[in-house]
Design a protein around this motif. Structure first.
Motif, PDB file in Angstrom:
ATOM      1  N   LEU A 177     -34.163 -27.085  50.418  1.00 39.26           N
ATOM      2  CA  LEU A 177     -34.368 -27.789  51.693  1.00 39.26           C
ATOM      3  C   LEU A 177     -33.230 -28.777  51.930  1.00 39.26           C
ATOM      4  N   ARG A 180     -30.078 -26.958  52.926  1.00 38.87           N
ATOM      5  CA  ARG A 180     -30.116 -26.542  54.345  1.00 38.87           C
ATOM      6  C   ARG A 180     -29.912 -27.737  55.268  1.00 38.87           C
ATOM      7  N   GLU A 184     -26.592 -28.670  57.950  1.00 36.65           N
ATOM      8  CA  GLU A 184     -26.727 -28.872  59.404  1.00 36.65           C
ATOM      9  C   GLU A 184     -26.136 -30.199  59.868  1.00 36.65           C
ATOM     10  N   ASP A 185     -26.336 -31.246  59.093  1.00 38.21           N
ATOM     11  CA  ASP A 185     -25.828 -32.556  59.509  1.00 38.21           C
ATOM     12  C   ASP A 185     -25.689 -33.418  58.255  1.00 38.21           C
TER      13      ASP A 185
ATOM     14  N   ARG B  86     -30.893 -36.412  66.401  1.00 39.53           N
ATOM     15  CA  ARG B  86     -30.233 -35.721  65.262  1.00 39.53           C
ATOM     16  C   ARG B  86     -31.223 -35.187  64.234  1.00 39.53           C
ATOM     17  N   PHE B  88     -32.724 -31.958  62.155  1.00 39.21           N
ATOM     18  CA  PHE B  88     -32.075 -30.756  61.617  1.00 39.21           C
ATOM     19  C   PHE B  88     -32.637 -29.586  62.415  1.00 39.21           C
ATOM     20  N   PRO B  89     -31.826 -29.026  63.335  1.00 38.50           N
ATOM     21  CA  PRO B  89     -32.408 -28.128  64.339  1.00 38.50           C
ATOM     22  C   PRO B  89     -33.049 -26.852  63.810  1.00 38.50           C
ATOM     23  N   SER B  90     -32.489 -26.258  62.729  1.00 42.69           N
ATOM     24  CA  SER B  90     -33.092 -24.987  62.302  1.00 42.69           C
ATOM     25  C   SER B  90     -34.197 -25.203  61.274  1.00 42.69           C
ATOM     26  N   LEU B  91     -34.366 -26.445  60.831  1.00 39.73           N
ATOM     27  CA  LEU B  91     -35.500 -26.741  59.945  1.00 39.73           C
ATOM     28  C   LEU B  91     -36.746 -26.958  60.801  1.00 39.73           C
ATOM     29  N   GLU B  95     -40.565 -29.621  57.880  1.00 43.22           N
ATOM     30  CA  GLU B  95     -39.470 -29.810  56.911  1.00 43.22           C
ATOM     31  C   GLU B  95     -38.681 -31.086  57.226  1.00 43.22           C
ATOM     32  N   LEU B  99     -38.408 -34.306  54.637  1.00 52.39           N
ATOM     33  CA  LEU B  99     -37.180 -34.981  54.207  1.00 52.39           C
ATOM     34  C   LEU B  99     -37.277 -36.483  54.424  1.00 52.39           C
TER      35      LEU B  99
END
Lengths: 305, 233
Positions: A177, A180, A184-185, B86, B88-91, B95, B99
Motif C-alpha cells: 500500500l 502504491r 502516486e504522490d 491530494r 492518492f487517486p488510484s487508491l 486505503e 494510510l
C-alpha cells in the motif's frame, strides 16, 4: 500446419513470459521512482553468472551438484541480485531521483556498461559465452503432435505465481500500500509518515529479484549466457514496458506477450525472419510512441503548464 | 504546539516568506489568511518540512523541523490536509484513510472503530469506501482529505485552503465540521483565502501579505478591523 501453429504458440508463451518478467521490473521501478532504470537488463543478467558461480562454489565446498543444488544456486542468485538492486539504488540511482530525467537516463546507461565490464573482467573467462543448463528438462505433455517441455511449464507457472504474488503484495500488504501511495504522490506519502527510502529499497529488491528470475529463464531458454546479454534483455524488457505503458503492471505483461508474439510471427512467416525480428519489434515501439505515447494500458501523461 | 520564528524561505532566487512569525497554542483554531501569492501554501510546506527555512526556526510539537523530516510529523500527532486535497487517486477511499490512520497511530489495532467514527462524521464517505479516490467529486474528495487527516486522532491539524473549489453549501458544511473538530479539542491551523468563513470559526488570525504578517489578532477584531480590510479582507 496445426503442428507449426502449436509449436509457435508454445514459443510465444515461453518468450512472452520471460519478457513480461523483465518488463515488470522496469515498470515497477518507473512507477514508483519515476526513473527509467536502463541498467535493469544488465542487473537481471548478472543472475545466471551468480547462479553458475554459486553452483560451482557449492560443488567445491560440499561436493554436491545436481538439480536440487542448481535450484539452491538459483535461489542464491535471485536473492543476491535483489540485494545488488538495493545497493545500486543506494549508491547511484538515489542521487538522481530528483534530477532531470536525462541525468538519470545517462547514469543508468553508464551503470549498465559498468556492470557488463565488471562481469567480463571479474568472472573467469567472462568474455566467452558460458553454457547454462535448462532449469527443467524433459517432455511434460504433447499437444497436436508437439512436445511441450517441462521448461515451458516452469516458465509459465513461475510467471503466473510471481504475477499473482506481486499483485497480492502490492494490494494486500501494508508495504505494498505504501509503495502504491509513494508511486502516486511522493510528497503526500511523506506527509502520511511513509519513509520513501524504505519504499524505494523494497521496490528495487522486488524488481531486481523478479528481473533475476527473468535472467535465469532467459539464459536457460538460450542454453547459454554472455556478459552482454543484458543489453538485449534490457532493450526487449524496456520495449515491452513502453508498449504496455511504463508504470502499468498489466501493461508490462501485455507488452511482453506482444513483443514475443511479433518475434515469433516474424521468425515463422517472414523469409529470413530471425534476422529481422528485432526490426519488427522496434518498429512497433516507434509506432506506439508516435500514436499512443502512454502505451496500451498506461495512464496519459499530464504536463502541468 | 506550532511556532514559526522569523522564517525566511525562497523558491530559487525568489523570496517567499520574509521573517514570518506565527504561533498556534494548544486548543486554538488559528486562521492564516492572505491573497494569492502571499505565501500561504509556502507556509504550509515549510511547516511540513517540504520547503526548508533559510533563516529562522520552525517548531512543531516542540520539535525543530530543521532536524525532523516530513515523514516524522504524523507520528508526533500532526494531521495534514494539503492544498487541492491530494488524495492518492488510484487508491480506494478506505486505503487513503488507512494510510492516514497508520501515519498517526503507527498501525494501531483500532482502525475499524476509527473508520466508523469518520463515516459518522462524514456520512457520504461510507458508501464510497471501496471506490478509487480519484473518481469522487471535489466535495467528496475534500471530506476524505479531512477524514484522512483526522482518523488517527491527531493533536494538531494543519489545513491548506480546504474550501478551494467547493460550492457555497459544501463550504458551510466543511467549516461546520472543522469547527466541531475544534470544539472536541483538536488544535487547528487553518490556512484560508475565504476570510469570512475562516475567521468566522477561528479564535485568532494572521493576515499574510507578501510573505510577512501584516496584521494579527483575535478573529472577531480582524473581521471588523479597517486596517485588515484595507490589507486584504
Amino acid at each position: 500446419m496445426a503442428e507449426l501453429f502449436v509449436q509457435q504458440l508454445v514459443n510465444w508463451v515461453t518468450l512472452g513470459c520471460i519478457y513480461a518478467l523483465l518488463a515488470i521490473g522496469f515498470s515497477l521501478i518507473f512507477g514508483v521512482l519515476n526513473v527509467i532504470h536502463f541498467s535493469h537488463g544488465d542487473v537481471a543478467m548478472t543472475s545466471p553468472f551468480i547462479a553458475l558461480a554459486a553452483a560451482q562454489a557449492l560443488a567445491i565446498a560440499i561436493g554436491v551438484s545436481g538439480p536440487v543444488w542448481l535450484t539452491v544456486a538459483t535461489c542464491i542468485a535471485v536473492f543476491a541480485v535483489g540485494l545488488i538492486g538495493v545497493i545500486l539504488d543506494k549508491v547511484v540511482i538515489r542521487r538522481f531521483r530528483d534530477a532531470p530525467a536525462m541525468m538519470a537516463l545517462v547514469a543508468t546507461v553508464a551503470l549498465g556498461i559498468v556492470i557488463r565490464e565488471l562481469i567480463r573482467h571479474l568472472y573467469p573467462q567472462g568474455s566467452n559465452p558460458h553454457a547454462f543448463p535448462r532449469l527443467a528438462s524433459g517432455v511434460a505433455l504433447e499437444i497436436a503432435g508437439v512436445q511441450v517441455g517441462w521448461f515451458t511449464l516452469l516458465v509459465v507457472s513461475l510467471t503466473l505465481v510471481l504475477v499473482v504474488l506481486l499483485f497480492a503484495f502490492l494490494r494486500l500488504t501494508p508495504l505494498g500500500l505504501r509503495i502504491r501511495a509513494a508511486s502516486e504522490d511522493r510528497i503526500v506519502a511523506r506527509m502520511m509518515g511513509i519513509r520513501d527510502t524504505r519504499v524505494f529499497r523494497a521496490t528495487f529488491f522486488v524488481a531486481s529479484a523478479i528481473g533475476a528470475i527473468a535472467g535465469l529463464l532467459f539464459a536457460s531458454y538460450a542454453g547459454v549466457t554472455r556478459f552482454d546479454f543484458g543489453v538485449m534483455a534490457g532493450l526487449l524488457g524496456f520495449s515491452a514496458a513502453v508498449i504496455g505503458g511504463l508504470g502499468s503492471m498489466p501493461g508490462a505483461i501485455l507488452g511482453g506477450l506482444i513483443i514475443a508474439g511479433i518475434e515469433v510471427l516474424a521468425q515463422t512467416f517472414v523469409p529470413d525472419g530471425a534476422s529481422y525480428r528485432l526490426v519488427f519489434v522496434f518498429l512497433l515501439v516507434i509506432g506506439v510512441l508516435l500514436f499512443r505515447p502512454e502505451g496500451l494500458l498506461g495512464r496519459p501523461v499530464m504536463v502541468k503548464v | 504546539m506550532l511556532e514559526l520564528r522569523e522564517v525566511d524561505t525562497a523558491y530559487g532566487p525568489v523570496p517567499m516568506l520574509r521573517g514570518l512569525s506565527i504561533k498556534v497554542q494548544p486548543g486554538e483554531l488559528v486562521c492564516l489568511l492572505g491573497p494569492n501569492g502571499a505565501g500561504k501554501t509556502t507556509t504550509f510546506m515549510t511547516v511540513c518540512g517540504v520547503v526548508r527555512a533559510l533563516r529562522g526556526k520552525v517548531d512543531v510539537m516542540g520539535r525543530d523541523m530543521a532536524s525532523l523530516g516530513t515523514e516524522n510529523l504524523a507520528a508526533l500527532g500532526v494531521g495534514l490536509v494539503p492544498e487541492g486535497r491530494r488524495l492518492f487517486p488510484s487508491l480506494t477511499v478506505q486505503e487513503n484513510l488507512r494510510l492516514g490512520y497508520d501515519a498517526v497511530s503507527g498501525r494501531g489495532p483500532d482502525f475499524q472503530p476509527q473508520l466508523d467514527k469518520m463515516c459518522d462524521l462524514f456520512p457520504r464517505i461510507r458508501e464510497r469506501l471501496r471506490q478509487a479516490a480519484g473518481t469522487l467529486s471535489g466535495g467528496e474528495q475534500a471530506m476524505v482529505a479531512l477524514a484522512r487527516a483526522l482518523i488517527g486522532e491527531p493533536k494538531l491539524v494543519i489545513m491548506d485552503e480546504p474550501s478551494l473549489g467547493l460550492s457555497p453549501k459544501l463550504i458551510d458544511e466543511y467549516f461546520e465540521i472543522t469547527s466541531e473538530v475544534h470544539r472536541r479539542g483538536t488544535t487547528i491551523l487553518l490556512i484560508e483565502q475565504n476570510a469570512e468563513m475562516g475567521l468566522g470559526i477561528a479564535d485568532r488570525g494572521y493576515v499574510l501579505v507578501k510573505g510577512r504578517v501584516a496584521q494579527e489578532g483575535p478573529a472577531r477584531e480582524l473581521l471588523s478591523s479597517k486596517a485588515a480590510k484595507s490589507l486584504y479582507l
